[in-house]
Write an enzyme that holds these catalytic residues in place. Structure first.
Site, PDB file in Angstrom:
ATOM      1  N   ASP A   1       0.857  -1.292  -0.015  1.00  0.00           N
ATOM      2  CA  ASP A   1      -0.192   0.332  -0.217  1.00  0.00           C
ATOM      3  C   ASP A   1       1.143   1.471   0.080  1.00  0.00           C
ATOM      4  OD1 ASP A   1      -2.389  -1.366  -0.095  1.00  0.00           O
ATOM      5  OD2 ASP A   1      -2.911  -1.268   2.131  1.00  0.00           O
TER       6      ASP A   1
ATOM      7  N   ILE B   1     -18.953 -18.333 -35.376  1.00  0.00           N
ATOM      8  CA  ILE B   1     -18.669 -20.032 -35.484  1.00  0.00           C
ATOM      9  C   ILE B   1     -19.328 -21.000 -35.580  1.00  0.00           C
ATOM     10  CG2 ILE B   1     -18.615 -20.539 -32.791  1.00  0.00           C
ATOM     11  CD1 ILE B   1     -15.864 -21.614 -33.022  1.00  0.00           C
TER      12      ILE B   1
ATOM     13  N   LYS C   1     -17.009 -23.632 -24.406  1.00  0.00           N
ATOM     14  CA  LYS C   1     -17.300 -22.734 -25.166  1.00  0.00           C
ATOM     15  C   LYS C   1     -17.722 -21.300 -23.596  1.00  0.00           C
ATOM     16  CE  LYS C   1     -20.253 -20.677 -29.047  1.00  0.00           C
ATOM     17  NZ  LYS C   1     -20.885 -19.675 -27.756  1.00  0.00           N
TER      18      LYS C   1
ATOM     19  N   ARG D   1     -17.388  -7.040 -30.126  1.00  0.00           N
ATOM     20  CA  ARG D   1     -17.549  -7.627 -31.953  1.00  0.00           C
ATOM     21  C   ARG D   1     -18.128  -6.897 -32.793  1.00  0.00           C
ATOM     22  NH1 ARG D   1     -20.432 -11.772 -32.935  1.00  0.00           N
ATOM     23  NH2 ARG D   1     -19.736 -13.035 -35.427  1.00  0.00           N
TER      24      ARG D   1
ATOM     25  N   CYS E   1     -50.086  -8.841  -0.487  1.00  0.00           N
ATOM     26  CA  CYS E   1     -51.133  -9.081   0.604  1.00  0.00           C
ATOM     27  C   CYS E   1     -50.830  -8.808   1.766  1.00  0.00           C
ATOM     28  CB  CYS E   1     -51.060 -10.613   0.290  1.00  0.00           C
ATOM     29  SG  CYS E   1     -52.224 -10.589   2.012  1.00  0.00           S
TER      30      CYS E   1
HETATM   31  S1  IVH Z   1     -12.602 -18.717 -31.384  1.00  0.00           S
HETATM   32  C1  IVH Z   1     -12.567 -19.213 -34.697  1.00  0.00           C
HETATM   33  N1  IVH Z   1     -13.104 -19.935 -28.991  1.00  0.00           N
HETATM   34  O1  IVH Z   1     -18.346 -17.991 -29.300  1.00  0.00           O
HETATM   35  C2  IVH Z   1     -13.601 -18.261 -33.647  1.00  0.00           C
HETATM   36  N2  IVH Z   1     -14.870 -18.306 -29.214  1.00  0.00           N
HETATM   37  O2  IVH Z   1     -19.648 -17.890 -32.414  1.00  0.00           O
HETATM   38  C3  IVH Z   1     -13.091 -17.453 -33.434  1.00  0.00           C
HETATM   39  N3  IVH Z   1     -16.357 -18.086 -27.704  1.00  0.00           N
HETATM   40  O3  IVH Z   1     -18.281 -14.547 -30.438  1.00  0.00           O
HETATM   41  C4  IVH Z   1     -14.144 -17.756 -32.028  1.00  0.00           C
HETATM   42  N4  IVH Z   1     -15.622 -19.564 -26.190  1.00  0.00           N
HETATM   43  O4  IVH Z   1     -17.784 -14.717 -27.877  1.00  0.00           O
HETATM   44  C5  IVH Z   1     -13.750 -18.753 -29.104  1.00  0.00           C
HETATM   45  N5  IVH Z   1     -13.251 -20.813 -26.063  1.00  0.00           N
HETATM   46  C6  IVH Z   1     -13.888 -20.157 -27.392  1.00  0.00           C
HETATM   47  C7  IVH Z   1     -14.769 -19.686 -26.873  1.00  0.00           C
HETATM   48  C8  IVH Z   1     -15.655 -18.909 -27.987  1.00  0.00           C
HETATM   49  C9  IVH Z   1     -16.940 -18.345 -26.518  1.00  0.00           C
HETATM   50  C10 IVH Z   1     -17.498 -17.001 -28.154  1.00  0.00           C
HETATM   51  C11 IVH Z   1     -17.480 -16.674 -28.819  1.00  0.00           C
HETATM   52  C12 IVH Z   1     -17.495 -15.628 -30.053  1.00  0.00           C
HETATM   53  C13 IVH Z   1     -18.827 -17.122 -29.976  1.00  0.00           C
HETATM   54  C14 IVH Z   1     -18.903 -17.891 -31.689  1.00  0.00           C
END
Ligand code: IVH
Length: 693
Positions: free
Chosen positions: A39, A85, A125, A146, A446
């Site tokens: 700190d 994707i 994902k 994005r 109520c």
């Molecule tokens: S790669 C290759 N990896 O999924 C394409 N995407 O529809 C680039 N997402 O908008 C994305 N986990 O928000 C990638 N391990 C992961 C992910 C991921 C979630 C989401 C991301 C993207 C969406 C694709």
């Protein structure tokens, strides 16, 4: 002001020191200096930067928060588009096989040798919001959403508030590196945030994904700073002056080496069977993973092969999302019922055509309150999307307006909705008492109190519940019978029941009647905390009840406390304080308490009151964060409480110690900011043994 010789060196040195200590702290979980020393360094840097603003750099550790609210977000063009994707629609194991055979076919067409199995990386994902972070010479200079993949919005200020995102990369950094990843919220963090938000009278976040997205789209960075946001990196965008490694796996490792958080749940997989294994394994892990995922992502490991495979429209051929069974489904609203809760609040509940979602059949969804129904305009007969994530109560995400049943009306046969907009009734559906609207109409309650059978029922069930008076065997069927027969109106009536009377009830033998009487008798010996909790005071949960018992030590002191005295307790804010004061202001509540005590309910006075109990840690306030190596959180809490101290959910100036384990969250940062002593498990055990650290 001219800069004194040596000042610049000192500022640079301070930043390096602070960064090193931060890393030791956040990443290695192994602090090397006491907090007070940290700190002091931070304070000195802030003071020097205030005196010489020209020395402030964007990567200075002082720059995380502090931006002014924006009027609007500036557009950002992504030099390398942010791809979406493709989703593998087959949610079963064969999804992996489909993807693998597609990849192999593409590679064959490209005349590439596919005799061996293709190597992939499988990741989670994440269910959050995709962002792109731009690092110039290692400094985080800009972050964007994005958007449509080509143009996003500049949300740098908000992203800077996320502790997971380094303001400066470590190691040998390229002149330009764009990092792609996901901002998300952990389920537990969301629940804790929402509990606090409700207590402050603010709107809770609907779910982790909306919470993350909504937080990043706030113009005032202070809002984002208050939200428990996290980040994981999973790819790159534009790069200059750096040769990325040969594989995606090595790329992830390189990102981690730059100091970026990379989720450890990923694996290199050969062939589709290993992908399917990962899918199944994570499917089982899913509920234990602290954040929401909606599937896994498979990526071809070799970046050269990724290049060969290329894109199809906006989606790469080298990656696919393999989802888990939908947590959202479409169904129809059969009716909107009104439930009356323990506190009398009227809650609209949608009765649904049963639908399989997130692994279970759902036939009810909460609509929270009238405002929510209006906002979503849910009507009987509507087709709706229901969502069930984790163990959250199913809810209606949205209606499908085109599917609303209509009728023709009037001379011109105009088409109007078959059902009118929903409205809560003016009288309680359970007891006919009129309803009162509180908090600007948001809560409809109520006015019947214990005259209302729904409230009486709720109050009795709550009173008897395991964590309250713990009366085993007093379930809802029995409570319904007792109320219907006029045998019991309020909790104190339970103590006047007899075996004879109980044995005369439906499905009640003499033996069960005796058992129940035994359980009721046993409940007379309790603790002050349980008793306070059992009273069912609005906004007073189990942990607040414990706090109150510990703080006041006896019931009389609590009954007579005013709002100011109550707010002295950590974690008791104005809303909780008001609920308590209101509760004891009601004569009928005080009378009920007297009847309960006359019926023989008793406890040890002063148990665990701060300053009144014994133990090495009396009067101390602890906060737990992260996972400890050898103690579950509940176990740690019990040990601490047994030593006379108390455990709170949030760090404040009143906190004496923060006990931090693995993956400690924002509380650790907050503790550092406030200069609060931080312990690991060994340090905690030392204190518990009465040794000072
Ligand atoms: S790669 C290759 N990896 O999924 C394409 N995407 O529809 C680039 N997402 O908008 C994305 N986990 O928000 C990638 N391990 C992961 C992910 C991921 C979630 C989401 C991301 C993207 C969406 C694709």
């Amino acid at each position: 002001m001219s800069i004194r010789a040596g000042t610049l060196d000192r500022v640079r040195w301070l930043r390096r020191e602070i960064e090193t200590h931060n890393r030791a702290y956040y990443e290695l979980d192994a602090p090397t200096i006491p907090d007070s020393a940290f700190d002091a360094l931070f304070r000195e840097l802030r003071e020097l930067e205030a005196a010489y603003p020209e020395l402030v750099t964007p990567d200075s550790p002082t720059q995380r928060v502090g931006g002014k609210p924006l009027a609007q977000f500036a557009p950002v063009t992504h030099a390398v588009p942010m791809l979406s994707i493709q989703t593998e629609t087959d949610t079963g194991a064969s999804g992996a096989e489909h993807f693998d055979s597609r990849v192999r076919r593409e590679l064959e067409w490209a005349d590439l040798n596919v005799s061996a199995e293709v190597e992939y990386v499988a990741e989670l994902k994440f269910d959050g919001l995709a962002v792109s972070l731009r690092f110039e010479h290692g400094i985080f200079t800009r972050g964007a959403t994005r958007g449509d993949g080509v143009t996003g919005e500049d949300i740098t200020q908000n992203l800077k508030t996320i502790r997971d995102i380094p303001l400066r990369l470590s190691g040998e950094v390229p002149p330009l590196l764009e990092v792609r990843g996901e901002v998300f919220i952990c389920r537990d963090d969301l629940a804790r945030y929402n509990e606090k938000a409700r207590a402050r009278g603010e709107k809770p976040l609907v779910n982790p994904r909306n919470g993350a997205a909504g937080s990043l789209r706030q113009l005032d960075p202070k809002v984002a700073a208050s939200r428990p946001l996290k980040f994981f990196a999973y790819g790159i965008g534009a790069v200059d002056g750096w040769n990325p490694p040969a594989t995606h796996k090595e790329l992830l490792d390189a990102l981690a080496a730059f100091g970026l958080p990379v989720c450890t749940h990923h694996a290199v997989a050969r062939g589709w069977r290993e992908l399917a294994d990962f899918h199944d394994r994570m499917g089982e892990e899913r509920s234990r993973i602290p954040f929401d995922i909606d599937g896994v992502v498979y990526k071809v490991n070799s970046l050269a092969l990724q290049n060969q495979l290329g894109l199809r429209s906006r989606e790469p051929r080298w990656a696919v999302a393999h989802k888990y069974p939908a947590e959202e489904a479409r169904t129809v609203v059969l009716a909107i019922d009104v439930q009356v809760g323990r506190t009398g609040a009227l809650t609209p509940v949608a009765k649904l055509q049963p639908v399989f979602v997130g692994g279970v059949t759902v036939s009810n969804a909460t609509l929270h309150n009238e405002e929510e129904v209006r906002r979503k305009d849910v009507r009987v007969g509507d087709t709706v999307i229901v969502r069930r994530a984790g163990d959250v109560i199913p809810e209606i995400v949205t209606t499908v307006p085109d599917a609303r049943p209509m009728k023709e009306e009037g001379d011109l046969f105009a088409r109007v909705p078959l059902h009118p907009p929903f409205e809560l009734p003016d009288v309680c559906p359970q007891c006919g008492s009129h309803v009162v609207r509180e908090e600007g109409g948001a809560i409809v309650r109520c006015s019947g109190g214990l005259v209302c059978p729904a409230q009486a029922r709720g109050a009795l069930l709550h009173f008897a519940s395991r964590r309250a008076m713990d009366i085993e065997g007093l379930g809802d069927k029995l409570v319904d019978q007792l109320i219907a027969g006029g045998h019991v109106k309020t909790p104190a009536d339970l103590y006047a029941l007899t075996v004879l009377m109980l044995a005369s009830l439906d499905r009640m033998g003499e033996k069960s009647a005796e058992n129940l009487m035994g359980a009721i008798g046993k409940s007379r010996q309790t603790s002050l905390a349980r008793f306070i909790f059992a009273l069912g005071i609005r906004n007073v949960g189990e942990s607040t009840a414990k706090d109150l018992a510990r703080h006041f030590g006896n019931l009389a002191a609590l009954q007579d406390a005013d709002a100011a005295a109550l707010e002295n307790i950590p974690d008791v804010g104005p809303i909780i304080a008001e609920s308590i004061v209101d509760f004891f202001a009601e004569t009928h509540n005080r009378e009920e308490i007297e009847r309960l005590i006359d019926a023989g309910i008793h406890w040890e006075e002063h148990e665990g009151a701060i300053g009144a109990s014994v133990g090495p840690l009396v009067g101390k306030l602890f906060v737990l964060t992260g996972t400890l190596p050898g103690l579950k959180r509940e176990e740690a809490r019990e040990l601490i409480e047994a030593a006379g101290a108390k455990v709170s959910g949030s760090v404040s100036k009143k906190t004496s110690y923060v006990v931090a384990g693995e993956e400690a969250g924002s509380k650790l940062g907050r503790a550092r900011e406030l200069g609060i002593a931080i312990l690991d498990e060994a340090g905690l055990r030392q204190l518990l043994r009465g040794e000072s650290s």
